[in-house]
Design a protein around this motif. Sequence first.
Motif, PDB file in Angstrom:
ATOM      1  N   LYS A 199       0.806  -1.231   0.000  1.00  0.00           N
ATOM      2  CA  LYS A 199       0.000   0.000   0.000  1.00  0.00           C
ATOM      3  C   LYS A 199       0.833   1.274   0.000  1.00  0.00           C
ATOM      4  O   LYS A 199       0.385   2.312  -0.454  1.00  0.00           O
ATOM      5  CB  LYS A 199      -0.915   0.018   1.230  1.00  0.00           C
ATOM      6  CG  LYS A 199      -2.223  -0.712   1.013  1.00  0.00           C
ATOM      7  CD  LYS A 199      -3.224  -0.371   2.093  1.00  0.00           C
ATOM      8  CE  LYS A 199      -4.540  -1.079   1.833  1.00  0.00           C
ATOM      9  NZ  LYS A 199      -5.454  -0.970   2.965  1.00  0.00           N
ATOM     10  N   PHE A 200       2.057   1.205   0.556  1.00  0.00           N
ATOM     11  CA  PHE A 200       2.845   2.433   0.693  1.00  0.00           C
ATOM     12  C   PHE A 200       4.281   2.271   0.189  1.00  0.00           C
ATOM     13  O   PHE A 200       4.917   1.243   0.434  1.00  0.00           O
ATOM     14  CB  PHE A 200       2.925   2.846   2.169  1.00  0.00           C
ATOM     15  CG  PHE A 200       1.606   3.186   2.782  1.00  0.00           C
ATOM     16  CD1 PHE A 200       1.061   4.461   2.646  1.00  0.00           C
ATOM     17  CD2 PHE A 200       0.888   2.234   3.498  1.00  0.00           C
ATOM     18  CE1 PHE A 200      -0.168   4.775   3.211  1.00  0.00           C
ATOM     19  CE2 PHE A 200      -0.337   2.542   4.064  1.00  0.00           C
ATOM     20  CZ  PHE A 200      -0.871   3.816   3.921  1.00  0.00           C
ATOM     21  N   SER A 201       4.749   3.314  -0.473  1.00  0.00           N
ATOM     22  CA  SER A 201       6.188   3.478  -0.711  1.00  0.00           C
ATOM     23  C   SER A 201       6.610   4.606   0.211  1.00  0.00           C
ATOM     24  O   SER A 201       5.898   5.612   0.320  1.00  0.00           O
ATOM     25  CB  SER A 201       6.495   3.960  -2.129  1.00  0.00           C
ATOM     26  OG  SER A 201       6.017   3.096  -3.082  1.00  0.00           O
ATOM     27  N   VAL A 202       7.734   4.463   0.865  1.00  0.00           N
ATOM     28  CA  VAL A 202       8.225   5.530   1.740  1.00  0.00           C
ATOM     29  C   VAL A 202       9.580   5.995   1.212  1.00  0.00           C
ATOM     30  O   VAL A 202      10.439   5.181   0.876  1.00  0.00           O
ATOM     31  CB  VAL A 202       8.377   5.026   3.195  1.00  0.00           C
ATOM     32  CG1 VAL A 202       8.916   6.144   4.082  1.00  0.00           C
ATOM     33  CG2 VAL A 202       7.047   4.522   3.730  1.00  0.00           C
ATOM     34  N   ASP A 203       9.724   7.310   1.120  1.00  0.00           N
ATOM     35  CA  ASP A 203      11.007   7.863   0.672  1.00  0.00           C
ATOM     36  C   ASP A 203      11.342   9.107   1.474  1.00  0.00           C
ATOM     37  O   ASP A 203      10.454   9.765   2.016  1.00  0.00           O
ATOM     38  CB  ASP A 203      10.931   8.246  -0.812  1.00  0.00           C
ATOM     39  CG  ASP A 203      11.139   7.040  -1.693  1.00  0.00           C
ATOM     40  OD1 ASP A 203      12.183   6.385  -1.565  1.00  0.00           O
ATOM     41  OD2 ASP A 203      10.235   6.748  -2.487  1.00  0.00           O
ATOM     42  N   SER A 204      12.626   9.412   1.542  1.00  0.00           N
ATOM     43  CA  SER A 204      13.021  10.713   2.064  1.00  0.00           C
ATOM     44  C   SER A 204      13.438  11.540   0.856  1.00  0.00           C
ATOM     45  O   SER A 204      14.016  11.013  -0.096  1.00  0.00           O
ATOM     46  CB  SER A 204      14.164  10.577   3.066  1.00  0.00           C
ATOM     47  OG  SER A 204      15.305  10.061   2.446  1.00  0.00           O
TER      48      SER A 204
END
Length: 159
Positions: free
Chosen positions: A115-120
Amino acid sequence: MSENLLPLPGDLVAFITEWKPKPGNLVMVLHRVQETYGYIPHEVVVEVSRLLEMPLAKIYGVVTFYHFFSLKKPGKHKIAVCMGTACYLKGGQALLDEIASILQCHAGEVSEDGKFSVDSVRCIGCCGLAPVLTIDGKVYGDLTPAKIAGLIAPFQNES
Ligand code: FES
């Protein structure tokens, strides 16, 4: 023709065919592939290799050289936490840590359920609202770790 048997959309095949004889064709084709699928799927790389008559190793060499290209399927929702100077100083890392603890997903990863991609990311130009993050491009500011669970709950709960 054999092109009809490809799993690629016709306009992508036409694009590859058009670019085949031109210099810089591989990067142009890879950009188009990523635009189409959101990442660079292996099966498509195999077809690109066949259509451009280029070794797989050469294509993967280019894909992995450029940070822009991704071999991983992105999550349905993209969370990008700003780690520019203003956001970093106001607790950007704590936001990232809270997201990691809720979703079991760190920057550069996709959550287990897809459901999620996480990036900085670097400064997105909303420093006055620091610390900020975006979800699917929408900016949320003045955040604290305590606000994260409520912010992402609607996305978690959607079917
Ligand atoms: S540093 Fe985060 S928006 Fe500028």
